[in-house]
Design a protein around this motif. Sequence first.
Motif, PDB file in Angstrom:
ATOM      1  N   CYS A 105      24.481  29.535 -52.974  1.00  0.00           N
ATOM      2  CA  CYS A 105      25.500  28.500 -53.157  1.00  0.00           C
ATOM      3  C   CYS A 105      26.799  29.032 -52.582  1.00  0.00           C
ATOM      4  O   CYS A 105      26.966  30.239 -52.407  1.00  0.00           O
ATOM      5  CB  CYS A 105      25.658  28.146 -54.636  1.00  0.00           C
ATOM      6  N   TRP A 127      29.110  26.267 -60.431  1.00  0.00           N
ATOM      7  CA  TRP A 127      29.085  24.987 -61.167  1.00  0.00           C
ATOM      8  C   TRP A 127      28.210  25.082 -62.406  1.00  0.00           C
ATOM      9  O   TRP A 127      28.503  24.522 -63.455  1.00  0.00           O
ATOM     10  CB  TRP A 127      28.616  23.845 -60.257  1.00  0.00           C
ATOM     11  N   HIS A 152      27.915  18.349 -58.025  1.00  0.00           N
ATOM     12  CA  HIS A 152      28.060  19.516 -57.163  1.00  0.00           C
ATOM     13  C   HIS A 152      27.395  19.284 -55.803  1.00  0.00           C
ATOM     14  O   HIS A 152      27.999  19.539 -54.761  1.00  0.00           O
ATOM     15  CB  HIS A 152      27.457  20.742 -57.845  1.00  0.00           C
ATOM     16  N   CYS A 192      24.993  25.981 -49.374  1.00  0.00           N
ATOM     17  CA  CYS A 192      24.617  25.558 -50.731  1.00  0.00           C
ATOM     18  C   CYS A 192      23.208  24.982 -50.713  1.00  0.00           C
ATOM     19  O   CYS A 192      22.932  24.003 -50.015  1.00  0.00           O
ATOM     20  CB  CYS A 192      25.590  24.509 -51.248  1.00  0.00           C
ATOM     21  N   CYS A 218      21.664  24.190 -53.636  1.00  0.00           N
ATOM     22  CA  CYS A 218      21.455  23.729 -55.014  1.00  0.00           C
ATOM     23  C   CYS A 218      20.622  22.453 -55.086  1.00  0.00           C
ATOM     24  O   CYS A 218      19.941  22.195 -56.079  1.00  0.00           O
ATOM     25  CB  CYS A 218      22.791  23.521 -55.709  1.00  0.00           C
TER      26      CYS A 218
HETATM   27 ZN   LIG Z   1      25.532  24.926 -54.651  1.00  0.00          ZN
END
Ligand SMILES: [Zn+2]
Length: 591
Positions: free
Chosen positions: A222, A233, A260, A270, A272
């Motif tokens: 991330c 986050w 996020h 990132c 995520c």
């Molecule tokens: Zn992330």
Amino acid sequence: MSSTIPYETASTTADQPLANLLFDYPDADIILRSHGRHFRVPKTFIVNNSPILGELIRRTLGSPNDANAEASLPVVQLPDSSEILRCLLTFIFPVTPLVPSTPEEIMELLSVAQTYQMDSVLTHIRDRIARRNSLPTSLEPALHIYALAQKYGLRPEALRTARTVLNYPMTIEDFDNKLDIMPGAALYELWKYHERVRTILASDLKEFRMFCAGGTVTGLRCTKLSSSQIPYWLDQYIESIGKSPNLFDYAELNIAMARHTKDMASQPRCECASIPSHTIRDFWDALGSIVDDSFERAKSALSLVREREDFRAQIDSSQYKSFDIPDGNFIIRSSDNVNFHVHKSVLAMASPFFKDLLSLPQPPDSEFVNGLPVVQLSESAELLNSLISILYPIRTVIPNSYEKLLYLLAACQKYEMVSVQTFIRSEVMRGGEFPAPQGAEAFTAYAIASSKGLIPEMENAARQTLNYPMTFEFLGEGLRLFEGWALCDLVNFRRRCRDNLVTCLDSYLKLKPPGPSRIWLSCPEATSMAYRNRVLPTWLNELLSRNQNSLKLQKFTSPLDIHSRTRGEYFVALRSHGNCNSCLGVHITNG
Ligand SMILES: [Zn+2]
Ligand SMILES: [Zn+2]
């Protein structure tokens, strides 16, 4: 009648009408009676399950004048509802257990079992309701059951429902019209528990963020990682649960993640959005066990209202030993057992209440001390001492706090001592020795005055409370003195005042209809603004709209004392407006 009860009405006798016989067990040797309904049971079952009922049965059987001689079996009278008693008996006898259908009745059943000290029956009932998930999961019903659990002193149910309540945000604003569900004392315990849970959660989660969470969500890429190498986050989300336990909710996690990934949509670093679902699941399980653990450790933080009251009663001791007025012919006794020798005629003159009481014949079981009749009162010795000092030509003893003064006024109200009450209001309260209550005391004063029906003091205190934030934190222990309805009324009062203020500011901010703001029109800034439907100079316009917006947003977390607050800001803004002679002129003449 339910068919799940066997042995029902197996036999009919002349003195047991069929409809009134709810339970008929073989080898019955006593009858339990409640509200005209009969239960024929063998007493050994009852005696073995409840020491309290055992004692009651022994006393009934031992009494020589059996008032129920007409019945076929000895009768033991019980005060509980017959439906609840019927359910209770199904947990004592080897029959199908019957659990009432509503959570309210279940609480009543538990309360009766607890009163009769039926420990194994209690366990049995609790097992059953746990298996059926009979306790509510949404906020309002949970608050109702929590209130009942507090009322009956049922700790496990109070805890279960308190935890459910913590799945929701807990502020005065969130509770709003649910505030009258329970007395302030029960709400206070809920708030204390909530605070303790948050403290424990915050420290446990801190540890989790540092050392454990990384293990379940490793190797994630991330843009921003926390010091323990988990996405920032996610770290923030875990931390937020310590502040608001209601955020421990899978939906909240998903919301945080969606927010996020949306922000990071163009960031290749990132990843995520593509966290494997089993990783998320492992993380959620690990987090869940931390939260469960924290709640488990917070268990002892929930107090029952009645335990706290018992504790208070124990430490209450009096400095007054007794109070003798020569040739008193009557004794009033305080709640802390101090005797005051007084004159019937003086009390009767000051109080229609005592006049009526003293005109009644002495009850046969009344107590006498030195040949004088005793009347037990619920006021403390300190309060009665003040009251008597006003009635008699001796030095008047004024209570040493506003709160005690309110209780004195309340006693006057109760005993209909109108002239004493007037004396206190006009002589004592206006004397300047007792200024309007400040800070949290304003809330306490409102709570006492409202519960005792002291209208002028209640209105006065309600206005005072507007100068302070109205939050659980600010109210603190004072919350315990509130009746549920009084808290609700105060919230509504505050909302009405806020709405009025917003409307009032509106009238200043708008040109039409011509409002009080005309006076500022001479400012060159304002005239150029007039076509935009604004009349105030920019500096004043900004100041007032800022205040209006903050009022709309924070009716409970900030004081509503708009006047003093705005005044300070007004001067700052006027000064920064510079050398506008027009505005200065208006300020000097009309500001
Ligand atoms: Zn992330
Ligand atoms: Zn100006």
